[in-house]
Design an enzyme around this catalytic site. Structure first.
Site, mmCIF file in Angstrom:
data_model
loop_
_atom_site.group_PDB
_atom_site.id
_atom_site.type_symbol
_atom_site.label_atom_id
_atom_site.label_comp_id
_atom_site.label_asym_id
_atom_site.label_seq_id
_atom_site.Cartn_x
_atom_site.Cartn_y
_atom_site.Cartn_z
ATOM 1 N N SER A 33 0.867 -1.177 0.000
ATOM 2 C CA SER A 33 0.000 0.000 0.000
ATOM 3 C C SER A 33 0.899 1.221 0.000
ATOM 4 O O SER A 33 2.054 1.140 0.428
ATOM 5 C CB SER A 33 -0.870 0.007 1.266
ATOM 6 O OG SER A 33 -1.507 1.263 1.440
ATOM 7 N N TYR A 46 -1.587 -0.971 10.411
ATOM 8 C CA TYR A 46 -1.755 -1.229 8.986
ATOM 9 C C TYR A 46 -0.529 -0.731 8.214
ATOM 10 O O TYR A 46 0.049 -1.467 7.408
ATOM 11 C CB TYR A 46 -3.027 -0.558 8.456
ATOM 12 C CG TYR A 46 -3.294 -0.856 7.003
ATOM 13 C CD1 TYR A 46 -3.747 -2.113 6.610
ATOM 14 C CD2 TYR A 46 -3.084 0.108 6.023
ATOM 15 C CE1 TYR A 46 -3.990 -2.401 5.277
ATOM 16 C CE2 TYR A 46 -3.326 -0.169 4.686
ATOM 17 C CZ TYR A 46 -3.776 -1.426 4.323
ATOM 18 O OH TYR A 46 -4.010 -1.706 3.000
#
Length: 163
Positions: A33, A46
């Site tokens: 990401s 995350y």
């Protein structure tokens, strides 16, 4: 999140690699990401797990390139998937100009793979932005270990700054 993004990814990778080695090649595509390089954009765990995906991918590329195994990390930004619902923020609440369709993200990722990119950021228009970032990281990496602390961390330097 750690079980999925770190443990499962690592186990699957290390399960696949021996077969790739014995067959003389293969391809691993890891979905990271943009928070791997901009962790302040979302929550810490995350971002940390996605930074792991990027670091593992770079390490695997270094280790496996000579064995004809291609490794790619894809760093998508906001992508129209169920992820957002699970995270508690429906995708329709995000600004539409930052949300890429899953189909476009996958297509861009595969083009990046065809171009030989180890890191593909589907939304990044100017490849030179990544090249400068990665170039600075690599240049600094040769200066990260030394027998002595950097001068700015010595006690005499510290006393001068306090005075």
């Amino acid at each position: 999140m750690i079980d999925l993004n770190v443990i499962a990814l690592t186990r699957l990778t290390y399960a696949a690699v021996p077969g790739f080695v014995s067959r003389g090649g293969g391809t691993i595509i890891n979905i990271a990401s943009v928070v791997a390089i901009a962790p302040e954009r979302l929550n810490g765990v995350y971002g940390g797990t996605k930074a792991f995906v990027l670091a593992l991918t770079n390490s695997l590329d270094h280790e496996l390139r000579s064995k004809n195994i291609r490794v790619q990390a894809v760093l998508p930004g906001a992508t129209a998937t169920e992820f957002w619902d699970v995270a508690g923020k429906p995708v329709h609440e995000l600004p539409s100009e930052i949300v890429m369709s899953a189909e476009d993200m996958v297509d861009a990722s595969l083009v990046g793979l065809d171009l030989g990119e180890v890191v593909t950021i589907p939304a990044l228009a100017d490849l030179e932005d990544w090249n400068r970032y990665e170039g600075a990281r690599r240049a600094m990496s040769n200066r990260l270990s030394n027998a002595l602390p950097a001068p700015r961390y010595t006690a005499s330097q510290s006393r001068q700054q306090v005075a």
